[in-house]
Design a protein around this motif. Structure first.
Motif, PDB file in Angstrom:
ATOM      1  N   ASN A  31       0.827  -1.207   0.000  1.00  0.00           N
ATOM      2  CA  ASN A  31       0.000   0.000   0.000  1.00  0.00           C
ATOM      3  C   ASN A  31       0.862   1.258   0.000  1.00  0.00           C
ATOM      4  OD1 ASN A  31      -2.953  -1.053   0.474  1.00  0.00           O
ATOM      5  ND2 ASN A  31      -1.685  -2.203   1.918  1.00  0.00           N
ATOM      6  N   SER A  32       0.225   2.366  -0.263  1.00  0.00           N
ATOM      7  CA  SER A  32       0.915   3.655  -0.242  1.00  0.00           C
ATOM      8  C   SER A  32       0.356   4.500   0.893  1.00  0.00           C
ATOM      9  CB  SER A  32       0.716   4.370  -1.580  1.00  0.00           C
ATOM     10  OG  SER A  32       1.373   3.675  -2.619  1.00  0.00           O
ATOM     11  N   PRO A  33       1.181   5.395   1.453  1.00  0.00           N
ATOM     12  CA  PRO A  33       2.569   5.665   1.095  1.00  0.00           C
ATOM     13  C   PRO A  33       3.518   4.620   1.684  1.00  0.00           C
ATOM     14  CG  PRO A  33       1.939   7.019   2.942  1.00  0.00           C
ATOM     15  CD  PRO A  33       0.705   6.271   2.544  1.00  0.00           C
ATOM     16  N   LYS A  34       4.597   4.357   0.955  1.00  0.00           N
ATOM     17  CA  LYS A  34       5.584   3.413   1.449  1.00  0.00           C
ATOM     18  C   LYS A  34       6.682   4.156   2.214  1.00  0.00           C
ATOM     19  CE  LYS A  34       4.993  -0.076  -2.174  1.00  0.00           C
ATOM     20  NZ  LYS A  34       3.772   0.524  -2.731  1.00  0.00           N
ATOM     21  N   HIS A  44      11.613  -0.112  -3.399  1.00  0.00           N
ATOM     22  CA  HIS A  44      12.060   0.410  -4.691  1.00  0.00           C
ATOM     23  C   HIS A  44      11.370   1.745  -4.982  1.00  0.00           C
ATOM     24  CE1 HIS A  44      13.976  -3.388  -5.340  1.00  0.00           C
ATOM     25  NE2 HIS A  44      12.855  -4.052  -5.501  1.00  0.00           N
ATOM     26  N   SER A  45      12.103   2.680  -5.560  1.00  0.00           N
ATOM     27  CA  SER A  45      11.500   3.944  -5.978  1.00  0.00           C
ATOM     28  C   SER A  45      10.629   3.758  -7.215  1.00  0.00           C
ATOM     29  CB  SER A  45      12.584   4.985  -6.256  1.00  0.00           C
ATOM     30  OG  SER A  45      13.501   4.515  -7.239  1.00  0.00           O
ATOM     31  N   GLU A  46      10.967   2.750  -8.021  1.00  0.00           N
ATOM     32  CA  GLU A  46      10.188   2.391  -9.203  1.00  0.00           C
ATOM     33  C   GLU A  46      10.073   0.874  -9.255  1.00  0.00           C
ATOM     34  OE1 GLU A  46       8.700   4.395 -11.247  1.00  0.00           O
ATOM     35  OE2 GLU A  46       9.548   6.295 -10.497  1.00  0.00           O
ATOM     36  N   PRO A  47       8.972   0.331  -9.806  1.00  0.00           N
ATOM     37  CA  PRO A  47       8.842  -1.137  -9.920  1.00  0.00           C
ATOM     38  C   PRO A  47      10.005  -1.719 -10.720  1.00  0.00           C
ATOM     39  CG  PRO A  47       6.747  -0.057 -10.387  1.00  0.00           C
ATOM     40  CD  PRO A  47       7.772   1.033 -10.305  1.00  0.00           C
ATOM     41  N   TYR A 102       8.874  -5.593  -4.065  1.00  0.00           N
ATOM     42  CA  TYR A 102       8.628  -4.252  -3.523  1.00  0.00           C
ATOM     43  C   TYR A 102       9.874  -3.547  -3.018  1.00  0.00           C
ATOM     44  CZ  TYR A 102       3.649  -5.320  -3.731  1.00  0.00           C
ATOM     45  OH  TYR A 102       2.387  -5.630  -4.163  1.00  0.00           O
ATOM     46  N   GLY A 103      10.920  -4.295  -2.677  1.00  0.00           N
ATOM     47  CA  GLY A 103      12.097  -3.642  -2.127  1.00  0.00           C
ATOM     48  C   GLY A 103      13.279  -4.577  -1.981  1.00  0.00           C
ATOM     49  N   LYS A 104      14.385  -4.040  -1.487  1.00  0.00           N
ATOM     50  CA  LYS A 104      15.601  -4.824  -1.261  1.00  0.00           C
ATOM     51  C   LYS A 104      15.755  -5.082   0.231  1.00  0.00           C
ATOM     52  CE  LYS A 104      20.644  -4.700  -1.777  1.00  0.00           C
ATOM     53  NZ  LYS A 104      20.701  -6.135  -2.132  1.00  0.00           N
ATOM     54  N   ALA A 105      15.852  -6.366   0.592  1.00  0.00           N
ATOM     55  CA  ALA A 105      15.963  -6.748   2.005  1.00  0.00           C
ATOM     56  C   ALA A 105      17.390  -7.174   2.328  1.00  0.00           C
ATOM     57  CB  ALA A 105      14.993  -7.872   2.327  1.00  0.00           C
TER      58      ALA A 105
END
Length: 283
Positions: free
Chosen positions: A140-143, A208-211, A178-181
């Protein structure tokens, strides 16, 4: 007040007539170094604001208040609120919201409290609800700009695992979309009271700032869900439980994505899942 001192913890709990709640996964830190390291990792985000999930008696919250301009802590256990009033009484940059985080309108909290809508998220997460909380935040947003959380060590190993490893699973692939862990450091079970049966670890996720690929979140969630629906089966057979199409169509999509027909889902990384989702969406 040293909130990692076991005598202080017990005295507070006794004085305010509250008890440890196993149903809420409450385990309080008794190692002074751990909350400092967690707060330092959260502060590396460079954010002015932070949301903490489950402040407990305020052990980590105190350290966050010393590193951020604005702290919003979400605590579901109302019996801890009087304790937090005392332990956080010296800080004027803290707000406690007495609510279940899974029901919280995080977008409203961020918009109404944080002027730049940029924030970090930090927590010592209860083991039983780690994955639902992380996915709710990421989907969901905001991240947050940064997520620093303490989780069960097995969960941490799973979240940072690589495709093809025994630990790699649906949640690994989902978080990677969705991101780097990354795993920051281990926290032995002896650092808590009551002492849990398993060790913990602190991880950081940078969304991530972009997909990573031109695929919708919905299509990615669906292909990952299908790929791991029946882990012991091949990717093609597992996907049949999620996609109402023929086996031949699924094989065609797998081959078009540049994958072997007999590959298993746990061998796919984010880009392979994205390519497969794209091909499946065409059918």
């Amino acid at each position: 007040m040293e909130l990692t001192n076991l005598s202080v913890i017990r005295e507070l709990m006794s004085r305010y007539g509250t008890v440890f709640k196993k149903s809420l996964g409450q385990n309080f830190l008794t190692s002074a170094n751990v909350p400092v390291r967690i707060a330092d990792a959260a502060a590396e985000s460079g954010c002015d604001s932070v949301v903490e999930i489950g402040p407990g008696i305020g052990t980590l919250t105190q350290r966050l208040c010393e590193r951020f301009e604005r702290v919003v802590a979400v605590e579901v256990d109302s019996s801890l609120l009087p304790i937090l009033d005392e332990t956080l009484g010296d800080y004027d940059n803290i707000e406690i919201i007495n609510e279940d985080f899974m029901k919280l309108d995080l977008a409203d909290v961020v918009e109404s409290r944080f002027p730049d809508d940029i924030f970090a998220l930090c927590a010592n997460l209860p083991y039983y609800i780690t994955t639902p909380i992380l996915m709710r935040v990421l989907e969901n947003s905001p991240k947050p700009a940064s997520i620093v959380v303490m989780v069960q060590r097995e969960v941490a190993d799973r979240l940072v695992s690589k495709p093809g490893s025994a630990e790699y699973g649906a949640v690994t692939a989902s978080v990677a979309w969705y991101g780097k862990a990354e795993k920051l450091f281990a926290v032995p079970s002896g650092c808590f009271t009551p002492r849990p049966k398993v060790d913990s670890a602190v991880i950081r996720i940078i969304p991530h700032s972009e997909p990573p690929a031109a695929v919708s979140d919905e299509d990615m969630r669906r292909v990952i869900r299908g790929a791991f629906a029946q882990r012991r089966k091949t990717l093609v057979n597992s996907l049949l439980s999620e996609y109402p199409m023929s086996r031949d169509d699924i094989i065609s999509a797998v081959l078009a994505a540049g994958l072997p027909a007999d590959i298993r889902g746990e061998r796919l990384g984010v880009q392979e899942f994205a390519a497969l989702a794209t091909e499946l969406a065409k059918i």
